[in-house]
Design a protein around this motif. Structure first.
Motif, PDB file in Angstrom:
ATOM      1  N   SER A 197       0.836  -1.207   0.000  1.00 56.81           N
ATOM      2  CA  SER A 197       0.000   0.000   0.000  1.00 56.81           C
ATOM      3  C   SER A 197       0.867   1.252   0.000  1.00 56.81           C
ATOM      4  N   TRP A 198       1.933   1.248   0.806  1.00 55.43           N
ATOM      5  CA  TRP A 198       2.807   2.418   0.865  1.00 55.43           C
ATOM      6  C   TRP A 198       3.560   2.606  -0.441  1.00 55.43           C
ATOM      7  N   LEU A 199       3.974   1.511  -1.100  1.00 60.90           N
ATOM      8  CA  LEU A 199       4.672   1.621  -2.369  1.00 60.90           C
ATOM      9  C   LEU A 199       3.774   2.180  -3.467  1.00 60.90           C
ATOM     10  N   SER A 200       2.468   2.146  -3.269  1.00 59.81           N
ATOM     11  CA  SER A 200       1.542   2.755  -4.223  1.00 59.81           C
ATOM     12  C   SER A 200       1.449   4.266  -4.034  1.00 59.81           C
ATOM     13  N   GLY A 201       2.100   4.799  -3.013  1.00 55.93           N
ATOM     14  CA  GLY A 201       2.066   6.232  -2.748  1.00 55.93           C
ATOM     15  C   GLY A 201       0.930   6.595  -1.817  1.00 55.93           C
ATOM     16  N   SER A 202       1.118   6.370  -0.533  1.00 59.60           N
ATOM     17  CA  SER A 202       0.022   6.517   0.420  1.00 59.60           C
ATOM     18  C   SER A 202       0.428   7.419   1.582  1.00 59.60           C
ATOM     19  N   THR A 203      -0.564   8.165   2.102  1.00 60.37           N
ATOM     20  CA  THR A 203      -0.354   8.982   3.296  1.00 60.37           C
ATOM     21  C   THR A 203      -0.947   8.329   4.540  1.00 60.37           C
ATOM     22  N   TYR A 204      -1.333   7.050   4.452  1.00 62.12           N
ATOM     23  CA  TYR A 204      -2.005   6.381   5.569  1.00 62.12           C
ATOM     24  C   TYR A 204      -1.140   6.354   6.831  1.00 62.12           C
ATOM     25  N   ARG A 205       0.153   6.171   6.661  1.00 60.89           N
ATOM     26  CA  ARG A 205       1.025   5.922   7.798  1.00 60.89           C
ATOM     27  C   ARG A 205       1.645   7.200   8.363  1.00 60.89           C
ATOM     28  N   VAL A 206       1.236   8.364   7.865  1.00 67.23           N
ATOM     29  CA  VAL A 206       1.851   9.621   8.306  1.00 67.23           C
ATOM     30  C   VAL A 206       1.391   9.966   9.717  1.00 67.23           C
ATOM     31  N   SER A 207       2.343  10.149  10.592  1.00 69.74           N
ATOM     32  CA  SER A 207       2.065  10.555  11.972  1.00 69.74           C
ATOM     33  C   SER A 207       2.379  12.042  12.128  1.00 69.74           C
ATOM     34  N   PRO A 208       1.933  12.663  13.210  1.00 70.44           N
ATOM     35  CA  PRO A 208       2.266  14.083  13.415  1.00 70.44           C
ATOM     36  C   PRO A 208       3.767  14.354  13.413  1.00 70.44           C
ATOM     37  N   SER A 209       4.551  13.485  14.059  1.00 70.86           N
ATOM     38  CA  SER A 209       6.002  13.703  14.070  1.00 70.86           C
ATOM     39  C   SER A 209       6.593  13.595  12.674  1.00 70.86           C
ATOM     40  N   LEU A 210       6.117  12.637  11.868  1.00 68.45           N
ATOM     41  CA  LEU A 210       6.609  12.503  10.501  1.00 68.45           C
ATOM     42  C   LEU A 210       6.211  13.701   9.658  1.00 68.45           C
ATOM     43  N   ALA A 211       4.983  14.208   9.861  1.00 64.55           N
ATOM     44  CA  ALA A 211       4.532  15.376   9.102  1.00 64.55           C
ATOM     45  C   ALA A 211       5.393  16.598   9.429  1.00 64.55           C
ATOM     46  N   LEU A 212       5.694  16.813  10.714  1.00 67.82           N
ATOM     47  CA  LEU A 212       6.540  17.953  11.083  1.00 67.82           C
ATOM     48  C   LEU A 212       7.956  17.787  10.555  1.00 67.82           C
ATOM     49  N   SER A 213       8.483  16.568  10.588  1.00 64.89           N
ATOM     50  CA  SER A 213       9.820  16.327  10.045  1.00 64.89           C
ATOM     51  C   SER A 213       9.845  16.600   8.536  1.00 64.89           C
ATOM     52  N   CYS A 214       8.782  16.198   7.854  1.00 65.29           N
ATOM     53  CA  CYS A 214       8.700  16.448   6.413  1.00 65.29           C
ATOM     54  C   CYS A 214       8.640  17.946   6.129  1.00 65.29           C
ATOM     55  N   ALA A 215       7.892  18.698   6.943  1.00 60.47           N
ATOM     56  CA  ALA A 215       7.808  20.150   6.759  1.00 60.47           C
ATOM     57  C   ALA A 215       9.161  20.810   6.972  1.00 60.47           C
ATOM     58  N   LEU A 216       9.900  20.360   7.985  1.00 62.42           N
ATOM     59  CA  LEU A 216      11.232  20.919   8.237  1.00 62.42           C
ATOM     60  C   LEU A 216      12.172  20.603   7.082  1.00 62.42           C
ATOM     61  N   ALA A 217      12.155  19.352   6.612  1.00 59.69           N
ATOM     62  CA  ALA A 217      13.010  18.979   5.486  1.00 59.69           C
ATOM     63  C   ALA A 217      12.646  19.769   4.236  1.00 59.69           C
ATOM     64  N   ALA A 218      11.351  19.988   4.012  1.00 59.09           N
ATOM     65  CA  ALA A 218      10.922  20.753   2.841  1.00 59.09           C
ATOM     66  C   ALA A 218      11.416  22.191   2.918  1.00 59.09           C
ATOM     67  N   ALA A 219      11.374  22.788   4.113  1.00 64.98           N
ATOM     68  CA  ALA A 219      11.844  24.167   4.264  1.00 64.98           C
ATOM     69  C   ALA A 219      13.341  24.274   3.970  1.00 64.98           C
TER      70      ALA A 219
END
Length: 650
Positions: free
Chosen positions: A501-523
């Motif tokens: 499911s994740w290899l199909s491109g899914s946001t199911y497993r995104v947790s708050p900590s992962l979302a914040l880490s992704c935002a920091l990396a994007a910045a």
């Protein structure tokens, strides 16, 4: 003994040893006479006669059919990269059978072969229609086949996720399993091979004349259009019948003709003889390996999944031997018009992104229909929306960099295999090492992307990172990574379902900590992307101008490729591998009139955010109560757009 003789001897010796080991394993306690003696009370004899022996026959005959199909395609198109896999023929046949199984099972009474042939012919016709605009160049043919394969694969995956209870057996079959319980498939394939041999015999002379060139062949009386249609129809039918009987077997059609040429078969008549033989031996050898390894590993791995692991290195070898390709795809796509107010476009894209974000956060569909909530579901929604937006931004930025860097509007990180490398790195950490920590996954994604990037650089350094070689190397690497992913999902590990499911491109497993880490990396990465605008602009104007501007071209290209890898790794960690976002966002920005690099980059990033946020939101409610991964939605929507784009380009 020359190189070709040594290669053939080594191949035959290896297969002989594996055959002896397989016979020893399967005939333990039995004599060879058991192959012919009928003993209904002896289960070992029945297993030998109706499972092991038919499997060997099917492997040999299916390999011969795929080798013959690939040989016909390559000679007809004068393209060493043409095969049922690279033209999307196998994926088209698989999708047609999946649709028939789900929505029109009564059609299966006609026969699986007929349905598979219709899908294969449709895919082949569409791929060639797309490639005809580029005179059937190797790159254009492979790109068209890749787009079709991605789209057909996404459609099949979407159907599987919706109706997994009805299509579980289709999924197992689609992996290319040669396990048999009778002689019916062997008989069907044998009759097909006999008929195909007669058809190929008729085509030997006109196809041999193609080696002299199209003008010379036409002058000698060859009707090129009729010959191509007849040859490709025959090749597609052969591939479709194999798919209908045993599932998708990748890269044998590419490997067999290449091995024949490596063995010294330069004339088409010799290639037509040796390609089926080498295809049969190759598939048989791979299947024998799996028969020996299967009991040790404790799982039955589909043969079709493993052939991709053999085919991808072969495609890289062919790329190294391929002459410099036509520069017609090396130039940037002509910008038709410039928008007089690009700043207005940027503000419009940002406004649309904000609206898509609000809709994803506060609207939804439930038992009472569409409704707006008061924020009760916000703790579960905002991590998914944040991760999707950041991943869309990073993918759009990496797509703009790739297209400007390679001067090719069809370039993207997924075409270079960077996204696949990052995905495999995370999959290895999750299943191989048994850890799910964010730091370990980030490290795995980074190493995977860098390894993929290193392989691309090694393959393309000698041609100074020519766009066509970069893309073809990326396609080969993507095929290798996909083969590894199939092996992991077929391992029997319970985590493989979540991984699929994740290899199909899914946001199911995104947790708050992962979302914040992704935002920091994007910045952080966004700052680097903005800094990289000047060297990217200089390289786009040519190496001499780049040197005069103070930027070393090769070092700048390397640094930009590393930046693309970092963006892809961060996006893949958040939402898995995504297709078409990094292609669509720069294209849409260009179509809207963003001509300069600065305007295209600033406009593409909010478009990428809006695309991925919208895809995640649509995937949640399009087929409610089921959910589609965002990656499948972007592929299902982006595939037709890019097919139309290739048809539109002159």
């Amino acid at each position: 003994m020359n190189h070709a003789s040594r290669l053939m001897t080594a191949l035959l010796l290896a297969i002989a040893l594996m055959t002896a080991a397989s016979i020893q394993h399967n005939l333990a306690g039995l004599s060879l006479d058991s192959l012919w003696e009928v003993s209904p009370t002896n289960w070992q004899t029945l297993l030998l006669q109706y499972s092991w022996a038919p499997r060997q026959a099917v492997a040999l005959i299916a390999g011969a059919l795929l080798g013959l199909s690939g040989c016909l395609m390559q000679q007809c198109l004068r393209n060493p990269l043409a095969s049922p896999s690279t033209l999307g023929v196998s994926a088209g046949a698989q999708l047609s059978l999946t649709l028939a199984t789900l929505y029109a099972p009564s059609l299966l009474v006609i026969g699986r072969n007929s349905i598979a042939i219709i899908g294969a012919l449709a895919a082949a016709a569409l791929a060639l229609a797309l490639a005809s605009r580029r005179q059937f160049s190797p790159l254009a043919v492979v790109l068209a086949g890749l787009l079709l394969s991605l789209y057909c694969g996404a459609a099949s995956s979407a159907l599987l996720l919706m109706r997994h209870d009805q299509l579980a057996s289709v999924f197992i079959w689609g992996g290319g399993s040669l396990v048999q319980n009778g002689w019916q498939s062997a008989q069907t394939l044998a009759l097909t091979l006999a008929a195909a041999t007669l058809g190929a015999t008729v085509l030997i002379r006109p196809l041999s004349l193609l080696s002299l060139g199209e003008q010379a062949a036409s002058a000698l009386g060859v009707r090129l259009g009729t010959l191509r249609i007849a040859t490709l129809t025959l090749a597609a039918i052969l591939s479709a019948i194999v798919v209908a009987e045993v599932g998708v077997i990748g890269f044998i059609g590419l490997a067999a003709p290449a091995l024949a040429r490596l063995c010294g078969c330069n004339r088409f008549g010799h290639q037509l003889l040796w390609s089926p033989l080498l295809g049969a031996l190759t598939l048989w050898g791979v299947d024998l390996c799996l028969q020996l390894v299967g009991p040790i590993s404790g799982s039955q791995i589909p043969t079709g999944a493993v052939t991709g692991l053999f085919g991808a290195p072969l495609l890289m070898l062919l790329l190294a031997r391929l002459p410099k390709l036509s520069p017609q795809l090396e130039t940037n796509h002509h910008q038709s018009w410039h928008h007089p107010h690009p700043q207005a476009l940027v503000f419009g894209a940002m406004a649309f992104t904000i609206l898509a974000t609000l809709a994803a956060l506060y609207s939804g569909f439930g038992l009472q229909g569409w409704s707006l909530d008061n924020g009760e579901l916000l703790p579960w929604r905002w991590p998914r929306v944040t991760a999707a937006g950041c991943a869309g931004l990073l993918l759009a930025a990496s797509g703009v960099i790739m297209q400007r860097l390679l001067a090719n509007p069809m370039a993207s990180p997924e075409l270079l295999g960077v996204s696949s490398g990052a995905a495999i790195g995370i999959a290895v950490v999750m299943i191989g090492l048994g850890t799910a920590s964010l730091a370990a996954q980030l490290m795995g994604a980074t190493f995977g992307a860098l390894i993929a990037l290193g392989m691309i650089i090694a393959l393309s350094h000698r041609v100074q990172y020519q766009a066509s070689h970069l893309i073809l190397a990326g396609i080969a690497l993507t095929a290798l990574m996909e083969g590894l992913a199939v092996l992991m999902t077929a391992s029997g590990d319970p985590r493989a379902v979540a991984l699929m499911s994740w290899l199909s491109g899914s946001t199911y497993r995104v947790s708050p900590s992962l979302a914040l880490s992704c935002a920091l990396a994007a910045a952080l990465l966004l700052m680097l992307v903005l800094i990289a605008r000047r060297p990217l602009q200089a390289i786009a104007l040519g190496d001499s101008i780049s040197r005069n501007s103070g930027f070393a071209p090769n070092r700048s290209r390397l640094a930009l490729l590393i930046l693309v890898a970092a963006c892809s790794a961060a996006a893949t960690l958040a939402v898995g591998p995504m297709s078409f976002v990094s292609l669509m966002a720069p294209h849409i920005a260009r179509q809207l009139g963003a001509a300069s690099l600065q305007h295209q980059l600033i406009l593409a990033m909010p478009i990428g955010m809006a695309l991925l946020i919208s895809a995640d939101w649509v995937g949640r409610y399009l087929i409610y109560p089921w959910q589609l991964p965002a990656g499948l939605v972007t592929t299902l929507l982006g595939g037709p757009y890019l097919l139309w784009l290739m048809l539109k380009r002159n």
